[in-house]
Motif scaffolding. Sequence first.
Motif, PDB file in Angstrom:
ATOM      1  N   ARG A 199     -55.675  57.282 -62.969  1.00 11.23           N
ATOM      2  CA  ARG A 199     -55.080  58.301 -63.834  1.00 11.23           C
ATOM      3  C   ARG A 199     -53.771  57.810 -64.434  1.00 11.23           C
ATOM      4  O   ARG A 199     -53.528  57.977 -65.629  1.00 11.23           O
ATOM      5  CB  ARG A 199     -54.855  59.595 -63.048  1.00 11.23           C
ATOM      6  N   PHE A 200     -52.928  57.199 -63.600  1.00 13.67           N
ATOM      7  CA  PHE A 200     -51.664  56.674 -64.117  1.00 13.67           C
ATOM      8  C   PHE A 200     -51.924  55.586 -65.159  1.00 13.67           C
ATOM      9  O   PHE A 200     -51.302  55.567 -66.227  1.00 13.67           O
ATOM     10  CB  PHE A 200     -50.825  56.109 -62.970  1.00 13.67           C
ATOM     11  N   TYR A 208     -45.465  44.886 -60.588  1.00 14.24           N
ATOM     12  CA  TYR A 208     -46.468  45.762 -61.191  1.00 14.24           C
ATOM     13  C   TYR A 208     -46.466  47.095 -60.458  1.00 14.24           C
ATOM     14  O   TYR A 208     -46.036  47.203 -59.300  1.00 14.24           O
ATOM     15  CB  TYR A 208     -47.867  45.155 -61.070  1.00 14.24           C
ATOM     16  N   LEU A 209     -47.012  48.090 -61.120  1.00 10.66           N
ATOM     17  CA  LEU A 209     -47.379  49.345 -60.471  1.00 10.66           C
ATOM     18  C   LEU A 209     -48.902  49.382 -60.561  1.00 10.66           C
ATOM     19  O   LEU A 209     -49.463  49.444 -61.658  1.00 10.66           O
ATOM     20  CB  LEU A 209     -46.728  50.515 -61.199  1.00 10.66           C
ATOM     21  N   HIS A 210     -49.596  49.305 -59.410  1.00 14.59           N
ATOM     22  CA  HIS A 210     -51.031  49.079 -59.451  1.00 14.59           C
ATOM     23  C   HIS A 210     -51.736  49.701 -58.256  1.00 14.59           C
ATOM     24  O   HIS A 210     -51.108  50.146 -57.286  1.00 14.59           O
ATOM     25  CB  HIS A 210     -51.325  47.571 -59.504  1.00 14.59           C
ATOM     26  N   GLN A 211     -53.043  49.661 -58.339  1.00 10.47           N
ATOM     27  CA  GLN A 211     -53.879  50.090 -57.216  1.00 10.47           C
ATOM     28  C   GLN A 211     -53.654  49.157 -56.035  1.00 10.47           C
ATOM     29  O   GLN A 211     -53.601  47.933 -56.180  1.00 10.47           O
ATOM     30  CB  GLN A 211     -55.347  50.066 -57.660  1.00 10.47           C
ATOM     31  N   ASN A 212     -53.513  49.727 -54.849  1.00 12.27           N
ATOM     32  CA  ASN A 212     -53.345  48.933 -53.632  1.00 12.27           C
ATOM     33  C   ASN A 212     -54.008  49.668 -52.471  1.00 12.27           C
ATOM     34  O   ASN A 212     -53.623  50.802 -52.166  1.00 12.27           O
ATOM     35  CB  ASN A 212     -51.851  48.719 -53.342  1.00 12.27           C
ATOM     36  N   PRO A 213     -54.994  49.069 -51.831  1.00 20.57           N
ATOM     37  CA  PRO A 213     -55.675  49.758 -50.728  1.00 20.57           C
ATOM     38  C   PRO A 213     -54.722  50.240 -49.633  1.00 20.57           C
ATOM     39  O   PRO A 213     -55.011  51.227 -48.940  1.00 20.57           O
ATOM     40  CB  PRO A 213     -56.643  48.700 -50.196  1.00 20.57           C
ATOM     41  N   LYS A 214     -53.588  49.542 -49.476  1.00 21.12           N
ATOM     42  CA  LYS A 214     -52.636  49.968 -48.445  1.00 21.12           C
ATOM     43  C   LYS A 214     -52.068  51.357 -48.737  1.00 21.12           C
ATOM     44  O   LYS A 214     -51.653  52.070 -47.813  1.00 21.12           O
ATOM     45  CB  LYS A 214     -51.497  48.953 -48.332  1.00 21.12           C
ATOM     46  N   ALA A 215     -52.043  51.741 -50.028  1.00 16.65           N
ATOM     47  CA  ALA A 215     -51.524  53.067 -50.380  1.00 16.65           C
ATOM     48  C   ALA A 215     -52.446  54.175 -49.895  1.00 16.65           C
ATOM     49  O   ALA A 215     -52.018  55.323 -49.739  1.00 16.65           O
ATOM     50  CB  ALA A 215     -51.331  53.172 -51.890  1.00 16.65           C
ATOM     51  N   ALA A 225     -52.859  54.779 -54.521  1.00 20.84           N
ATOM     52  CA  ALA A 225     -54.134  54.849 -53.818  1.00 20.84           C
ATOM     53  C   ALA A 225     -55.282  54.403 -54.723  1.00 20.84           C
ATOM     54  O   ALA A 225     -55.248  54.551 -55.953  1.00 20.84           O
ATOM     55  CB  ALA A 225     -54.375  56.262 -53.311  1.00 20.84           C
ATOM     56  N   THR A 226     -56.315  53.845 -54.097  1.00 18.18           N
ATOM     57  CA  THR A 226     -57.428  53.240 -54.819  1.00 18.18           C
ATOM     58  C   THR A 226     -58.186  54.237 -55.674  1.00 18.18           C
ATOM     59  O   THR A 226     -58.686  53.890 -56.751  1.00 18.18           O
ATOM     60  CB  THR A 226     -58.401  52.592 -53.821  1.00 18.18           C
ATOM     61  N   GLY A 227     -58.268  55.473 -55.276  1.00 18.84           N
ATOM     62  CA  GLY A 227     -59.054  56.458 -56.016  1.00 18.84           C
ATOM     63  C   GLY A 227     -58.389  56.927 -57.292  1.00 18.84           C
ATOM     64  O   GLY A 227     -57.886  56.147 -58.097  1.00 18.84           O
ATOM     65  N   GLY A 228     -58.364  58.236 -57.493  1.00 22.98           N
ATOM     66  CA  GLY A 228     -57.876  58.836 -58.726  1.00 22.98           C
ATOM     67  C   GLY A 228     -56.445  58.521 -59.134  1.00 22.98           C
ATOM     68  O   GLY A 228     -56.185  58.308 -60.322  1.00 22.98           O
ATOM     69  N   PRO A 229     -55.474  58.490 -58.222  1.00 24.00           N
ATOM     70  CA  PRO A 229     -54.078  58.305 -58.646  1.00 24.00           C
ATOM     71  C   PRO A 229     -53.826  57.038 -59.458  1.00 24.00           C
ATOM     72  O   PRO A 229     -53.142  57.078 -60.487  1.00 24.00           O
ATOM     73  CB  PRO A 229     -53.323  58.269 -57.309  1.00 24.00           C
ATOM     74  N   ALA A 230     -54.367  55.905 -59.034  1.00 28.90           N
ATOM     75  CA  ALA A 230     -54.119  54.654 -59.741  1.00 28.90           C
ATOM     76  C   ALA A 230     -54.754  54.663 -61.129  1.00 28.90           C
ATOM     77  O   ALA A 230     -54.117  54.277 -62.121  1.00 28.90           O
ATOM     78  CB  ALA A 230     -54.654  53.473 -58.933  1.00 28.90           C
TER      79      ALA A 230
END
Length: 315
Positions: free
Chosen positions: A272-273, A241-248, A265-270
């Motif tokens: 928005r994509f 998957y391409l997903h939100q990950n707190p490690k990012a 990253a957990t905020g906007g980037p995940a």
Amino acid sequence: MTAGLRGRRGRLARAWSAAAVCALALAGCSAQARADGGGGAAGQGDRPAATAGPAGKARPKPSATPLKSLPGAHINIADGQTVGVGMPVSVTFDRPIPVAERADVERQLKVTAKAEGSWGWVKDRNLADGQRVDFRPHSYWKPGTAVTVRAGAGITRHFTVGRSFVATVDVRTHFMTLETAGSSRRVPITAGAPGMDTWNGTMVVSDKASKVFMDSKTVGYGDQYADYYYYAVHLTASGTYLHQNPKANVYGGRQNVTHGCVGLATGGPAKRFFDEVVPGDVVKVVGSRDTVAVGNGYGDWNLSWDQWRATSALT
């Protein structure tokens, strides 16, 4: 010849000319196709074009061979759906199709579109050999293309190709470049750590979900994780998957630390994509190791055009 007789023959000639209809359908191996331009109620314009017969008499051209029934066939695209430029048409069957029958099955599969393409038999990761055949264009679909698919006599799908959206993930630089509608942007990512490398090659989005429970036991990594992850975009049948990950939040743009997925990253980037992407959009991973198998999701684009055509039973 009187002027009246000449006028009647001229009108007849124009009527027959107007009746000609040209609609190419892709069947089996590579061919050039054009979207159907016909439609409307049956009438004079629906008569078959005529060819000269014995003694100069006109006879109708033979119609195309009617499609046979293909029981147990399923198409991966819903009627009326809009998909990304990388989406193959994938037909799966309830039973494996024997090698000796595959050419005949391909002849019952028709794609009508302004695109060159070919059917090819794919060994799906989760199915037996002979249970899946895909149609792939020579190059990505052109945005705006209207496509009609017929699988035998009973199944028809109409779909449209949306805007172009291609994401390139470079695991060496730890950035993803998004290209769409003539613009691009870079997003920091974290990919698979050494020994748990993200698949290399071209993948196609199959679906997405706002929340997915992921368990490391299902992919052979023991008890390393078992939790919900958000804004999950599905890339392979094996679980990429391409997903939100707190490690990012910490390692995005710096280091690869995941178990093989691509983390945002957990905020906007995940989010928005996730909001932008649709099934059929393309995600290419470069700089990694092993290339994803053709049947692990929609990996059709990892074969060259000649290699892809060779997978058809009609070549």
